[in-house]
Design an enzyme around this catalytic site. Structure first.
Site, PDB file in Angstrom:
ATOM      1  N   ASP A   9      47.441  79.117 104.876  1.00  0.00           N
ATOM      2  CA  ASP A   9      47.670  80.318 105.686  1.00  0.00           C
ATOM      3  C   ASP A   9      48.201  79.869 107.050  1.00  0.00           C
ATOM      4  O   ASP A   9      47.617  78.997 107.696  1.00  0.00           O
ATOM      5  CB  ASP A   9      46.350  81.091 105.859  1.00  0.00           C
ATOM      6  N   ASP A 110      52.411  85.211 105.015  1.00  0.00           N
ATOM      7  CA  ASP A 110      52.080  83.902 105.606  1.00  0.00           C
ATOM      8  C   ASP A 110      51.082  83.078 104.803  1.00  0.00           C
ATOM      9  O   ASP A 110      50.512  82.147 105.328  1.00  0.00           O
ATOM     10  CB  ASP A 110      51.622  84.065 107.060  1.00  0.00           C
ATOM     11  N   GLU A 111      50.871  83.421 103.524  1.00  0.00           N
ATOM     12  CA  GLU A 111      49.914  82.605 102.790  1.00  0.00           C
ATOM     13  C   GLU A 111      50.224  82.519 101.295  1.00  0.00           C
ATOM     14  O   GLU A 111      50.849  83.410 100.720  1.00  0.00           O
ATOM     15  CB  GLU A 111      48.479  83.103 102.998  1.00  0.00           C
TER      16      GLU A 111
HETATM   17  N1  DCP Z   1      49.652  91.330 110.367  1.00  0.00           N
HETATM   18  C1  DCP Z   1      49.916  92.633 110.793  1.00  0.00           C
HETATM   19  N2  DCP Z   1      48.897  93.538 110.933  1.00  0.00           N
HETATM   20  C2  DCP Z   1      47.621  93.169 110.653  1.00  0.00           C
HETATM   21  C3  DCP Z   1      47.339  91.870 110.201  1.00  0.00           C
HETATM   22  C4  DCP Z   1      48.375  90.962 110.070  1.00  0.00           C
HETATM   23  O1  DCP Z   1      51.071  92.948 111.054  1.00  0.00           O
HETATM   24  N3  DCP Z   1      46.630  94.075 110.803  1.00  0.00           N
HETATM   25  C5  DCP Z   1      50.761  90.355 110.262  1.00  0.00           C
HETATM   26  C6  DCP Z   1      50.860  89.548 111.542  1.00  0.00           C
HETATM   27  C7  DCP Z   1      50.285  88.210 111.191  1.00  0.00           C
HETATM   28  C8  DCP Z   1      50.603  88.092 109.712  1.00  0.00           C
HETATM   29  O2  DCP Z   1      50.561  89.424 109.204  1.00  0.00           O
HETATM   30  O3  DCP Z   1      50.857  87.164 111.970  1.00  0.00           O
HETATM   31  C9  DCP Z   1      49.647  87.202 108.958  1.00  0.00           C
HETATM   32  O4  DCP Z   1      48.338  87.738 108.993  1.00  0.00           O
HETATM   33  P1  DCP Z   1      47.060  86.837 109.114  1.00  0.00           P
HETATM   34  O5  DCP Z   1      45.894  87.666 108.765  1.00  0.00           O
HETATM   35  O6  DCP Z   1      47.237  85.559 108.370  1.00  0.00           O
HETATM   36  O7  DCP Z   1      46.913  86.542 110.684  1.00  0.00           O
HETATM   37  P2  DCP Z   1      47.651  85.501 111.600  1.00  0.00           P
HETATM   38  O8  DCP Z   1      48.481  84.539 110.813  1.00  0.00           O
HETATM   39  O9  DCP Z   1      48.376  86.206 112.680  1.00  0.00           O
HETATM   40  O10 DCP Z   1      46.440  84.736 112.286  1.00  0.00           O
HETATM   41  P3  DCP Z   1      45.458  83.649 111.641  1.00  0.00           P
HETATM   42  O11 DCP Z   1      45.668  82.405 112.450  1.00  0.00           O
HETATM   43  O12 DCP Z   1      44.099  84.210 111.820  1.00  0.00           O
HETATM   44  O13 DCP Z   1      45.839  83.486 110.205  1.00  0.00           O
HETATM   45 MG    MG Z   2      47.719  83.625 109.127  1.00  0.00          MG
HETATM   46 MG    MG Z   3      47.436  85.463 106.235  1.00  0.00          MG
END
Ligand code: DCP
Ligand code: MG
Ligand code: MG
Length: 362
Positions: A9, A110-111
């Protein structure tokens, strides 16, 4: 042989890409916002970097509230198409580390899961090396970090990747799964939502350990047969679901920086040529054809723009890719006088090369 699964991720994905594109953001709180049509006053936080999270900013929070938590944070609008390009690049790196092209499952932008049972021959030390290699490749090719979880199934791998974030790696061997899961609150079990969490809480079940020892018949009477069984198995760290391509990455792309910001056509077209070689290589390896070509340019002022061409029929030859990508790139050069910083090319609407039916119809 027991399976070995990796879950990867990306860390603060959208915000990490924005940081990468604009070095002046380094050290600042960065919040990426999905603005509603009410303009900048509406909208919710898509994600934020870890500096912003320290101030209590969270995904899905109203941007206004985020602003009140850290007025100095930099707020940026979501650039979804651009993040999808980066995602496509990352997914190709991940896929290339799986046992086979099919032992790969993208689960969000992203995963992804990768099965590496054969590559590591069931050995968790080798599995760790593969995990570290993935982190290194993502870092060097895309200049963002990710967190990796390794375990005997998807459930454990997924929970392991979020155990140490950002830039972490967590390895849970089969004999360690129980100790890993036991103390966790049930809401951390992948697949348990708010409603289930509340119901379990009413039943006096707060930790995974409490769920694991709970009478399965009683769980079934509350949640029904399939969910009740699933809860029991999940709490014991069991998950037989296969790593299987489903929301398949529907595109193959590459993106790279020019040696320096420039509008020099030789430089731009020779880099485009390299990128197309890479893309065609992957198209051939995956035995697919494509129905669209997209060219992306990131300008020296960090603005991103894409242009696409869609065909009536799926094709798979380099000639057609080149003809169209070059044409789209020429349009960019004609329309602007700003230097180019990064360029990307991708093909989309992928289909199986051999048959008529799309791979991704289901
Ligand atoms: N995303 C979004 N709205 C949300 C959750 C996520 O638009 N409520 C988008 C933005 C994030 C991406 O999806 O960058 C990936 O979600 P993740 O849950 O993997 O979160 P992040 O990658 O941002 O942070 P982490 O480091 O916790 O994985
Ligand atoms: Mg993420
Ligand atoms: Mg993610």
């Amino acid at each position: 042989m027991e399976r070995v699964i990796i879950h990867v991720d990306m860390d603060y994905f959208y915000a990490a890409i924005e940081e990468r594109e604009d070095p002046t953001l380094k050290g600042k709180a960065v919040v990426v916002c999905m603005y509603s049509n009410r303009g900048e006053s509406g909208g919710a936080v898509s994600t934020s970097n870890y500096i912003a999270r320290d101030a209590g900013i969270r995904s899905a929070m109203p941007c206004k509230l985020a602003k009140s938590k850290n007025p100095d944070a930099v707020f940026l609008p979501v650039r979804k198409a651009f993040y999808e390009d980066v995602s496509a690049n990352v997914m190709e790196i991940l896929r290339s580390n799986a046992d086979s092209e099919e032992a790969f499952e993208k689960i969000s932008i992203d995963e992804a899961f990768l099965e590496i049972t054969e590559s590591c021959n069931g050995d968790y030390d080798i599995a760790k090396e593969i995990g570290l290699r993935i982190k290194k490749e993502v870092k060097s090719q895309e200049r963002i970090t990710c967190s990796v979880g390794i375990g005997p199934n998807k459930l454990i791998a997924k929970m392991a990747s979020s155990f140490r974030k950002p830039d972490g790696i967590t390895i849970i061997k089969p004999e360690d799964t129980e100790d890993f899961l036991k103390p966790m609150p049930v809401k951390k079990l992948w697949g348990i939502g708010k409603v289930t969490e509340d119901k379990l809480s009413e039943m006096g079940i707060k930790t995974v350990e409490e769920l694991a020892v709970f009478d399965v018949m009683e769980l079934i009477s509350v949640f029904g047969k399939s969910k009740g069984m699933w809860l029991k198995n999940a709490a014991s760290g069991q998950d037989d679901s296969p790593v299987k391509e489903r929301t398949a990455s529907d595109q193959i792309g590459r993106m790279a920086s020019l040696k320096n910001d420039s509008r020099n056509e030789n430089m731009i077209f020779s880099l485009l040529d390299e990128l197309m070689d890479d893309v065609i290589g992957k198209v051939e390896k995956r035995k697919v054809s494509f129905r669209s070509v997209t060219v992306t340019v990131i300008f020296s002022n960090f603005k991103t723009s894409t242009k696409s061409k869609t065909f009536n029929h799926a094709v798979n030859d380099r000639e057609i890719l080149a003809e169209n990508a070059v044409e789209l790139m020429k349009q960019f050069l004609e329309e602007s006088n700003i230097n180019f910083r990064r360029i990307g090319v991708r093909v989309g609407n992928l289909q199986e090369s051999t048959g008529q039916k799309s791979l991704f119809d289901f």
